[in-house]
Design a protein around this motif. Structure first.
Motif, PDB file in Angstrom:
ATOM      1  N   THR A  11       0.518  -1.233   0.101  1.00  0.00           N
ATOM      2  CA  THR A  11      -0.108  -0.024   0.108  1.00  0.00           C
ATOM      3  C   THR A  11       1.044   1.240   0.121  1.00  0.00           C
ATOM      4  N   PHE A  12       1.834   1.155   0.726  1.00  0.00           N
ATOM      5  CA  PHE A  12       2.768   2.471   0.785  1.00  0.00           C
ATOM      6  C   PHE A  12       3.580   2.732  -0.586  1.00  0.00           C
ATOM      7  N   SER A  13       3.910   1.811  -1.158  1.00  0.00           N
ATOM      8  CA  SER A  13       4.455   1.749  -2.684  1.00  0.00           C
ATOM      9  C   SER A  13       3.525   2.260  -3.710  1.00  0.00           C
ATOM     10  N   MET A  14       2.436   1.654  -3.273  1.00  0.00           N
ATOM     11  CA  MET A  14       1.089   2.236  -4.426  1.00  0.00           C
ATOM     12  C   MET A  14       0.935   3.722  -4.107  1.00  0.00           C
ATOM     13  N   ALA A  15       0.934   4.114  -2.893  1.00  0.00           N
ATOM     14  CA  ALA A  15       0.517   5.557  -2.407  1.00  0.00           C
ATOM     15  C   ALA A  15       1.504   6.349  -2.920  1.00  0.00           C
ATOM     16  N   THR A  16       2.943   5.919  -2.689  1.00  0.00           N
ATOM     17  CA  THR A  16       3.947   6.819  -3.098  1.00  0.00           C
ATOM     18  C   THR A  16       4.090   7.112  -4.637  1.00  0.00           C
ATOM     19  N   VAL A  44       2.827   7.590   6.968  1.00  0.00           N
ATOM     20  CA  VAL A  44       1.899   7.866   8.126  1.00  0.00           C
ATOM     21  C   VAL A  44       0.529   7.612   7.603  1.00  0.00           C
ATOM     22  N   SER A  45       0.420   7.966   6.294  1.00  0.00           N
ATOM     23  CA  SER A  45      -1.084   7.854   5.843  1.00  0.00           C
ATOM     24  C   SER A  45      -1.493   6.474   5.599  1.00  0.00           C
ATOM     25  N   THR A  46      -0.378   5.461   5.228  1.00  0.00           N
ATOM     26  CA  THR A  46      -0.568   4.231   4.862  1.00  0.00           C
ATOM     27  C   THR A  46      -0.630   3.628   6.433  1.00  0.00           C
ATOM     28  N   LEU A  47       0.283   3.712   7.261  1.00  0.00           N
ATOM     29  CA  LEU A  47       0.223   3.186   8.657  1.00  0.00           C
ATOM     30  C   LEU A  47      -1.136   3.381   9.397  1.00  0.00           C
ATOM     31  N   PHE A  48      -1.720   4.870   9.361  1.00  0.00           N
ATOM     32  CA  PHE A  48      -2.983   5.118   9.822  1.00  0.00           C
ATOM     33  C   PHE A  48      -3.953   4.411   9.150  1.00  0.00           C
ATOM     34  N   CYS A  49      -4.166   4.121   7.757  1.00  0.00           N
ATOM     35  CA  CYS A  49      -5.218   3.358   7.294  1.00  0.00           C
ATOM     36  C   CYS A  49      -5.054   1.942   7.597  1.00  0.00           C
ATOM     37  N   THR A  50      -3.986   1.329   7.507  1.00  0.00           N
ATOM     38  CA  THR A  50      -3.676   0.007   7.843  1.00  0.00           C
ATOM     39  C   THR A  50      -4.321  -0.440   9.135  1.00  0.00           C
ATOM     40  N   LEU A  51      -3.872   0.322  10.348  1.00  0.00           N
ATOM     41  CA  LEU A  51      -4.036   0.146  11.672  1.00  0.00           C
ATOM     42  C   LEU A  51      -5.589   0.189  11.799  1.00  0.00           C
ATOM     43  N   PHE A  52      -6.092   1.578  11.436  1.00  0.00           N
ATOM     44  CA  PHE A  52      -7.514   1.842  11.497  1.00  0.00           C
ATOM     45  C   PHE A  52      -8.444   1.032  10.782  1.00  0.00           C
ATOM     46  N   ILE A 102      -8.643  -1.000  -3.742  1.00  0.00           N
ATOM     47  CA  ILE A 102      -7.456  -2.254  -3.951  1.00  0.00           C
ATOM     48  C   ILE A 102      -7.352  -3.284  -2.979  1.00  0.00           C
ATOM     49  N   SER A 103      -7.049  -2.437  -1.625  1.00  0.00           N
ATOM     50  CA  SER A 103      -6.922  -3.420  -0.434  1.00  0.00           C
ATOM     51  C   SER A 103      -8.227  -4.139  -0.113  1.00  0.00           C
ATOM     52  N   TYR A 104      -9.410  -3.704  -0.437  1.00  0.00           N
ATOM     53  CA  TYR A 104     -10.655  -4.519  -0.261  1.00  0.00           C
ATOM     54  C   TYR A 104     -10.620  -5.710  -1.353  1.00  0.00           C
TER      55      TYR A 104
END
Length: 130
Positions: A11-16, A44-52, A102-104
């Motif tokens: 997710t981080f690599s896709m976001a970046t 930070v956004s990816t970590l937030f979304c993943t944990l959230f 994509i994650s879904y």
């Protein structure tokens, strides 16, 4: 745990990649510092979304995750003096929605594979009992 780390880095690599690509399309010239700032915000956004999305159990958690990312991007824009416009904020919302979708889909595919494996294991057990 390993799967969650893989999901995080994917997710981080896709976001970046999406953030940098959208900046290139808009004609923004980026310095190394800008790229590092964007990567930090993506992390930070990816970590937030993943944990959230993993730990919060509510029907509208995706919308709350998008709101959280908008807040993170807005705060980063203020801290890094990016002078973000409304269009930039909308791009971050769009990117976040695409990544959540994509994650879904990846989770849905994993669940389907697990169900197929369970069916084959049950069929093997039924064959052994017969």
């Amino acid at each position: 745990m390993k799967n969650k780390l893989i999901l995080f880095f994917a997710t981080f690599s896709m976001a970046t990649t999406m953030i940098l690509f959208m900046n290139m399309l808009s004609g923004v010239s980026l310095t190394n510092i800008n790229v590092l700032e964007m990567m930090a915000v993506a992390a930070v956004s990816t970590l937030f979304c993943t944990l959230f999305l993993i730990y919060v159990q509510t029907d509208f958690k995706n919308y709350l995750a998008v709101g959280g990312v908008v807040l993170i991007v807005s705060l980063a824009g203020y801290i890094f003096d990016w002078q973000l416009s409304v269009t930039d904020i909308l791009w971050s919302v769009g990117i976040t929605l695409v990544l959540i979708f994509i994650s879904y889909e990846l989770d849905k595919q994993t669940a389907k594979e697990m169900n197929q494996l369970l069916k084959s294991l049950k069929a093997d057990d039924d064959n052994k009992e017969a």
